[in-house]
Motif scaffolding. Structure first.
Motif, mmCIF file in Angstrom:
data_model
loop_
_atom_site.group_PDB
_atom_site.id
_atom_site.type_symbol
_atom_site.label_atom_id
_atom_site.label_comp_id
_atom_site.label_asym_id
_atom_site.label_seq_id
_atom_site.Cartn_x
_atom_site.Cartn_y
_atom_site.Cartn_z
ATOM 1 N N UNK A 266 0.844 -1.196 0.000
ATOM 2 C CA UNK A 266 0.000 0.000 0.000
ATOM 3 C C UNK A 266 0.875 1.241 0.000
ATOM 4 N N UNK A 267 0.567 2.154 -0.928
ATOM 5 C CA UNK A 267 1.368 3.375 -1.058
ATOM 6 C C UNK A 267 0.512 4.476 -1.670
ATOM 7 N N UNK A 268 0.919 5.685 -1.392
ATOM 8 C CA UNK A 268 0.301 6.869 -1.986
ATOM 9 C C UNK A 268 1.383 7.570 -2.796
ATOM 10 N N UNK A 269 1.026 8.053 -3.966
ATOM 11 C CA UNK A 269 1.998 8.743 -4.810
ATOM 12 C C UNK A 269 1.671 10.232 -4.844
ATOM 13 N N UNK A 270 2.643 11.040 -4.445
ATOM 14 C CA UNK A 270 2.553 12.504 -4.528
ATOM 15 C C UNK A 270 3.721 13.001 -5.350
ATOM 16 N N UNK A 271 3.442 13.723 -6.400
ATOM 17 C CA UNK A 271 4.470 14.325 -7.246
ATOM 18 C C UNK A 271 5.570 13.322 -7.615
ATOM 19 N N UNK A 272 5.172 12.154 -8.086
ATOM 20 C CA UNK A 272 6.064 11.071 -8.511
ATOM 21 C C UNK A 272 6.914 10.480 -7.379
ATOM 22 N N UNK A 273 6.454 10.620 -6.153
ATOM 23 C CA UNK A 273 7.150 10.042 -4.998
ATOM 24 C C UNK A 273 6.202 9.063 -4.318
ATOM 25 N N UNK A 274 6.648 7.809 -4.158
ATOM 26 C CA UNK A 274 5.842 6.801 -3.476
ATOM 27 C C UNK A 274 6.045 6.891 -1.970
ATOM 28 N N UNK A 275 4.945 7.030 -1.269
ATOM 29 C CA UNK A 275 4.985 6.996 0.194
ATOM 30 C C UNK A 275 4.369 5.667 0.599
ATOM 31 N N UNK A 276 5.205 4.744 1.075
ATOM 32 C CA UNK A 276 4.779 3.375 1.389
ATOM 33 C C UNK A 276 4.261 3.304 2.825
ATOM 34 N N UNK A 277 3.045 3.742 3.014
ATOM 35 C CA UNK A 277 2.489 3.729 4.360
ATOM 36 C C UNK A 277 2.183 2.313 4.847
ATOM 37 N N UNK A 278 1.960 1.371 3.946
ATOM 38 C CA UNK A 278 1.732 -0.025 4.344
ATOM 39 C C UNK A 278 2.963 -0.630 4.992
ATOM 40 N N UNK A 279 4.137 -0.363 4.411
ATOM 41 C CA UNK A 279 5.388 -0.863 4.994
ATOM 42 C C UNK A 279 5.645 -0.207 6.351
ATOM 43 N N UNK A 280 5.287 1.076 6.457
ATOM 44 C CA UNK A 280 5.469 1.767 7.736
ATOM 45 C C UNK A 280 4.559 1.165 8.806
ATOM 46 N N UNK A 281 3.318 0.897 8.453
ATOM 47 C CA UNK A 281 2.390 0.313 9.428
ATOM 48 C C UNK A 281 2.852 -1.086 9.826
ATOM 49 N N UNK A 282 3.408 -1.837 8.870
ATOM 50 C CA UNK A 282 3.957 -3.159 9.184
ATOM 51 C C UNK A 282 5.108 -3.033 10.182
ATOM 52 N N UNK A 283 6.005 -2.074 9.963
ATOM 53 C CA UNK A 283 7.113 -1.853 10.898
ATOM 54 C C UNK A 283 6.593 -1.426 12.270
ATOM 55 N N UNK A 284 5.540 -0.630 12.283
ATOM 56 C CA UNK A 284 4.941 -0.196 13.542
ATOM 57 C C UNK A 284 4.340 -1.387 14.296
ATOM 58 N N UNK A 285 3.688 -2.291 13.573
ATOM 59 C CA UNK A 285 3.138 -3.498 14.206
ATOM 60 C C UNK A 285 4.273 -4.356 14.761
ATOM 61 N N UNK A 286 5.379 -4.479 14.000
ATOM 62 C CA UNK A 286 6.555 -5.211 14.499
ATOM 63 C C UNK A 286 7.034 -4.624 15.820
ATOM 64 N N UNK A 287 7.154 -3.305 15.854
ATOM 65 C CA UNK A 287 7.631 -2.628 17.059
ATOM 66 C C UNK A 287 6.701 -2.890 18.240
ATOM 67 N N UNK A 288 5.399 -2.780 18.013
ATOM 68 C CA UNK A 288 4.451 -2.969 19.109
ATOM 69 C C UNK A 288 4.493 -4.395 19.650
ATOM 70 N N UNK A 289 4.634 -5.375 18.759
ATOM 71 C CA UNK A 289 4.723 -6.764 19.218
ATOM 72 C C UNK A 289 6.004 -6.970 20.025
ATOM 73 N N UNK A 290 7.131 -6.451 19.531
ATOM 74 C CA UNK A 290 8.409 -6.586 20.245
ATOM 75 C C UNK A 290 8.337 -5.884 21.603
ATOM 76 N N UNK A 291 7.767 -4.678 21.638
ATOM 77 C CA UNK A 291 7.671 -3.935 22.900
ATOM 78 C C UNK A 291 6.794 -4.688 23.903
ATOM 79 N N UNK A 292 5.693 -5.271 23.426
ATOM 80 C CA UNK A 292 4.813 -6.032 24.322
ATOM 81 C C UNK A 292 5.530 -7.244 24.891
ATOM 82 N N UNK A 293 6.231 -7.981 24.045
ATOM 83 C CA UNK A 293 6.937 -9.175 24.510
ATOM 84 C C UNK A 293 8.035 -8.805 25.512
ATOM 85 N N UNK A 294 8.806 -7.762 25.216
ATOM 86 C CA UNK A 294 9.871 -7.335 26.135
ATOM 87 C C UNK A 294 9.274 -6.878 27.458
#
Length: 138
Positions: free
Chosen positions: A57-85
């Motif tokens: 998932x991404x949004x394109x502004x002025x020929x630039x891809x903003x991959x918000x799906x990858x960011x949300x995936x990284x955020x979910x990774x962080x939250x799972x790691x923080x919860x486990x720790x």
């Protein structure tokens, strides 16, 4: 130079340093598991609703891809790691607290109170040094 290497060897072989290095290695392996969980299981399930792979998932502004799906995936990774720790530290602190309580219970009293003058005196004392009363042996 030899003293420098001896000091470094002493530092590197301390228990805390070895524990830290083992923790980093296990943490790296665990991070790979969490990343796989997020990208291979959670993202596709969320992607069902988005009708595409969630990481793409991404949004394109002025020929630039903003991959918000990858960011949300990284955020979910962080939250799972923080919860486990957090849960691991909470469990470790609880176990440490139990051990300290047990050690406190095992410690024997080194003082007692004089029944006549209420002063604190050593357990082995047979006479109070403050009021000179003779104490009964227990």
């Amino acid at each position: 130079m030899r003293k420098f290497f001896e000091e470094f060897k002493e530092f590197a072989l301390k228990g805390n340093m070895l524990d830290l290095s083992i923790g980093v290695i296990i943490g790296g392996a665990f991070q790979a598991v969490v990343s796989s969980l997020t990208s291979d299981i959670i993202s596709p399930i969320i992607g069902i609703f988005a009708k595409t792979n969630f990481d793409n998932l991404a949004i394109t502004f002025w020929d630039v891809n903003i991959k918000y799906g990858a960011f949300i995936t990284a955020l979910i990774n962080f939250l799972i790691m923080a919860l486990v720790i957090f849960l691991m530290l909470k469990g470790i602190n609880k176990l440490t607290g139990l051990r300290k309580k047990q050690e406190e219970l095992v410690e024997e009293a080194t003082t007692k109170t004089c029944p006549y003058c209420c002063s604190e005196i050593p357990v082995e004392a047979s006479r109070c040094p403050h009021c000179t009363s003779i104490l009964e042996a227990k």
